[in-house]
Design an enzyme around this catalytic site. Structure first.
Site, short mmCIF file in Angstrom:
data_model
loop_
_atom_site.label_atom_id
_atom_site.label_comp_id
_atom_site.label_asym_id
_atom_site.label_seq_id
_atom_site.Cartn_x
_atom_site.Cartn_y
_atom_site.Cartn_z
N SER A 145 0.87 -1.17 0.00
CA SER A 145 0.00 0.00 0.00
C SER A 145 0.91 1.23 0.00
O SER A 145 1.80 1.32 -0.84
CB SER A 145 -0.94 -0.02 1.21
OG SER A 145 -1.78 1.11 1.23
N TYR A 159 -4.50 8.77 -6.24
CA TYR A 159 -3.62 7.69 -5.76
C TYR A 159 -4.01 7.18 -4.37
O TYR A 159 -4.09 5.98 -4.13
CB TYR A 159 -2.19 8.21 -5.75
CG TYR A 159 -1.16 7.28 -5.17
CD1 TYR A 159 -0.80 6.10 -5.83
CD2 TYR A 159 -0.49 7.60 -3.99
CE1 TYR A 159 0.18 5.27 -5.32
CE2 TYR A 159 0.49 6.78 -3.47
CZ TYR A 159 0.82 5.61 -4.14
OH TYR A 159 1.79 4.79 -3.62
N LYS A 163 -4.83 3.24 -2.77
CA LYS A 163 -4.01 2.59 -1.76
C LYS A 163 -4.79 2.31 -0.47
O LYS A 163 -4.51 1.34 0.23
CB LYS A 163 -2.76 3.43 -1.48
CG LYS A 163 -1.76 3.41 -2.63
CD LYS A 163 -1.27 2.01 -2.94
CE LYS A 163 -0.12 2.00 -3.92
NZ LYS A 163 0.38 0.63 -4.18
#
Length: 276
Positions: A145, A159, A163
């Site tokens: 992650s 983004y 994650k």
């Protein structure tokens, strides 16, 4: 000191560079059979050649595949298991893509790409290897992650959620797969000195740079060592530095404090001009 063990057949996505290659190198040195999956054929071939210098060449295999393409990844996994003569014992999903930018300036395609590569790229390879691990009653799956999967950060509206999704997936899998004898881990690296970071830095808004401050990126080797230790000790939370370790354990206390400091830095940038 705990005794190290041979890890059998290790499969690494994003294995041609950065965290993936550094981890594959450590595991090859441990005597594992190592299979690499990555998009770029030329860089993938170079990585496999490098690993062959620290392991038996017959124990290193590679297949080009885009992790966002479920059929391609599933096919690559099956071919690598056949070539190595044994199923995947350890999966390290480290393929990923980061494209920072301001929410109002990013295209829909960027948001879609982050989910396709970072989340579905993790999901697809897990779906390919986990059924066999459950059948055998053993194995280890580790997904990378990010610190941006622990805390919302200016400039990571595409983004960060991808994650966070990886984190949520692995938390759910930990609950389901632990009773099956399978180790599940998730890694939260801060900025890491890799080609991916160099590309990412091209797109960072001034505010994102200010939030990051003067923190020096850590080497990929440091993350790789944390991953290998996490597998050996069957840890779920794998944090390669003190900052992410503290945030993963004490986030409810630290997040409000960090948000106030980050907001202060953003205001300072805005006063001097958002494109400074």
């Amino acid at each position: 000191m705990r005794e190290t063990r041979t890890l059998g057949h290790v499969m690494v996505t994003g294995g041609s560079s950065g965290i993936g290659l550094a981890t594959a190198r450590l595991l090859a040195q441990r005597g594992a059979k190592v299979s690499l999956i990555a998009r770029g054929e030329e860089r993938l071939a170079a990585a496999a050649k490098e690993l062959s210098a620290v392991a038996r060449p017959a124990d290193v295999a590679a297949r080009p595949a885009d992790v966002a393409d479920r059929e391609a990844v599933t096919r690559a996994v099956a071919e690598l298991e056949e070539e190595q003569g044994q199923p995947c014992d350890v999966l390290i999903s480290s393929a990923g893509l980061a494209r920072p930018g301001r929410f109002l300036e990013l295209s829909d395609e960027v948001f879609r790409q982050m989910i396709d590569v970072d989340y579905f790229g993790t999901l697809h390879v897990l779906r390919a290897v986990v059924p066999g691990m459950v059948e055998r009653g053993r194995g280890s799956v580790v997904a990378v992650s990010s610190a941006a999967g622990l805390l919302g950060i200016y400039g990571y509206s595409a983004y960060g959620p991808a994650k966070f999704a990886v984190r949520g997936l692995m938390e759910s899998l930990r609950a389901e797969l632990t009773p099956c004898g399978i180790h599940v881990g998730v890694v939260f690296p801060p900025d890491v000195d890799t080609p991916q970071l160099a590309e990412e830095n091209r797109w960072k808004p001034a505010e994102t740079r200010a939030v990051g401050g003067t923190i020096k990126p850590i080497p990929a080797q440091q993350v790789a060592q944390a991953i290998v230790k996490g597998i050996d000790r069957r840890r779920f939370l794998i944090c390669p530095d003190l900052g992410t370790r503290a945030l993963s354990r004490f986030g409810s206390v630290l997040t409000p404090l960090l948000n106030r400091e980050f907001d202060r830095r953003v205001r300072a940038v805005r006063k001097s001009g958002p494109n400074s």
